[in-house]
Enzyme design. Sequence first.
Site, PDB file in Angstrom:
ATOM      1  N   CYS A  12      42.490  43.217  44.527  1.00 60.06           N
ATOM      2  CA  CYS A  12      41.802  42.203  43.719  1.00 60.06           C
ATOM      3  C   CYS A  12      42.635  41.951  42.463  1.00 60.06           C
ATOM      4  O   CYS A  12      43.603  42.680  42.197  1.00 60.06           O
ATOM      5  CB  CYS A  12      40.418  42.713  43.335  1.00 60.06           C
ATOM      6  N   HIS A  41      41.500  53.571  42.541  1.00 58.88           N
ATOM      7  CA  HIS A  41      41.128  54.678  43.419  1.00 58.88           C
ATOM      8  C   HIS A  41      41.855  54.630  44.754  1.00 58.88           C
ATOM      9  O   HIS A  41      41.249  54.352  45.805  1.00 58.88           O
ATOM     10  CB  HIS A  41      39.612  54.701  43.601  1.00 58.88           C
ATOM     11  N   HIS A 129      31.126  58.575  38.817  1.00 57.95           N
ATOM     12  CA  HIS A 129      32.195  57.569  38.886  1.00 57.95           C
ATOM     13  C   HIS A 129      32.609  57.223  37.450  1.00 57.95           C
ATOM     14  O   HIS A 129      31.760  57.165  36.556  1.00 57.95           O
ATOM     15  CB  HIS A 129      31.670  56.326  39.616  1.00 57.95           C
ATOM     16  N   GLU A 131      33.433  54.459  36.094  1.00 55.49           N
ATOM     17  CA  GLU A 131      32.975  53.183  35.517  1.00 55.49           C
ATOM     18  C   GLU A 131      31.642  53.322  34.762  1.00 55.49           C
ATOM     19  O   GLU A 131      31.535  52.860  33.611  1.00 55.49           O
ATOM     20  CB  GLU A 131      32.883  52.102  36.595  1.00 55.49           C
ATOM     21  N   THR A 168      30.274  47.403  38.856  1.00 56.97           N
ATOM     22  CA  THR A 168      30.880  46.223  39.504  1.00 56.97           C
ATOM     23  C   THR A 168      31.111  46.393  40.997  1.00 56.97           C
ATOM     24  O   THR A 168      31.247  45.405  41.717  1.00 56.97           O
ATOM     25  CB  THR A 168      32.252  45.912  38.867  1.00 56.97           C
ATOM     26  N   SER A 224      37.123  55.543  46.569  1.00 61.87           N
ATOM     27  CA  SER A 224      36.959  54.136  46.216  1.00 61.87           C
ATOM     28  C   SER A 224      35.539  53.666  46.501  1.00 61.87           C
ATOM     29  O   SER A 224      35.122  53.561  47.665  1.00 61.87           O
ATOM     30  CB  SER A 224      37.970  53.305  47.017  1.00 61.87           C
ATOM     31  N   SER A 269      41.532  48.363  46.238  1.00 62.90           N
ATOM     32  CA  SER A 269      42.664  49.123  45.690  1.00 62.90           C
ATOM     33  C   SER A 269      43.638  49.580  46.773  1.00 62.90           C
ATOM     34  O   SER A 269      44.488  50.438  46.518  1.00 62.90           O
ATOM     35  CB  SER A 269      42.137  50.323  44.898  1.00 62.90           C
TER      36      SER A 269
END
Length: 290
Positions: A12, A41, A129, A131, A168, A224, A269
């Site tokens: 992405c 990841h 995680h 994030e 996300t 991931s 990723s």
Amino acid sequence: MDVLRITPRGFCHGVVDAIRLANEAGETLEGPVYMLGYLVHNAHVVSELAQHGVQLIDFDDRLAGLDKIEHGTVILTAHGVSPAVKDRAVAKGLTVIDATCSDVYVTHDLIIDLAERDYQIIYVGKAGHPEPEGAIGEAPGRVHLVGTPDDVAALDLDGPRIAVTTQTTLSIWDTQDVIDAVRARWPHAEVHNDICLATQDRQEAAVRAADSCDLIIVVGSQRSSNSKRLVEVVRDIKNKPAFLVDDVADVDSAWFEPGMRVGVTAGASTPARVTREVIEFVEAFDPAPA
Ligand code: SF4
């Protein structure tokens, strides 16, 4: 085997930008260059970055990871970090390169804005995680991490200002139950869906492809989140077999039968080279040799 190459798949924009920044830093800066945790990841990406001079410091606790760096440059990963980590890196005199994805920053900015307006923020994400850790750090004490409707039931919140947002890289399907639970308890809650477009597009394409495939292979890492969600949406929504493989070595020929059509996609990723090797292997595989 008949293979459907599912699109969009793979890198992405956030991953492309983060890898470009890290490669440039590793090749051009003086002194050691570190990434604080996996930049993205995927172990293949991390080992390729090591060849470009970017060393991995992998600690669950990012502040503890920073303690291992004496001098040089630190790259903050695409998933974002809390302001406390950034501040500590600056205070240590390190050069800081921020590879946080712009989509992650959208959520951070939203949290800062909501906290300033006195909201309690329910954050749907996966504990452990990086994030959520970064997002929660933007407004400590105001952001409440939940992963299931039971987590929502256990929250002790009240008041007119309640909002919900999301990590996300989840799926719109697995966040729906949690958001419904929030709405049932607090009908006035403000709902923000922050699943990024790259994640949604890859999930929707995989779900569509499952209609015409007998099984789906997702190329991506166990680390991931978006890759694991790709497997889940195919299994849960289409009830089709789906397997996560890190690379071609994980592909099990026992999955295949004559006449099958196999869909192949990849997490955001996963390098294209790794996915291509899986596609070429499956295309060449003959489940019923003469
Ligand atoms: Fe950004 Fe989404 Fe890619 Fe994560 S998956 S790096 S949030 S675009």
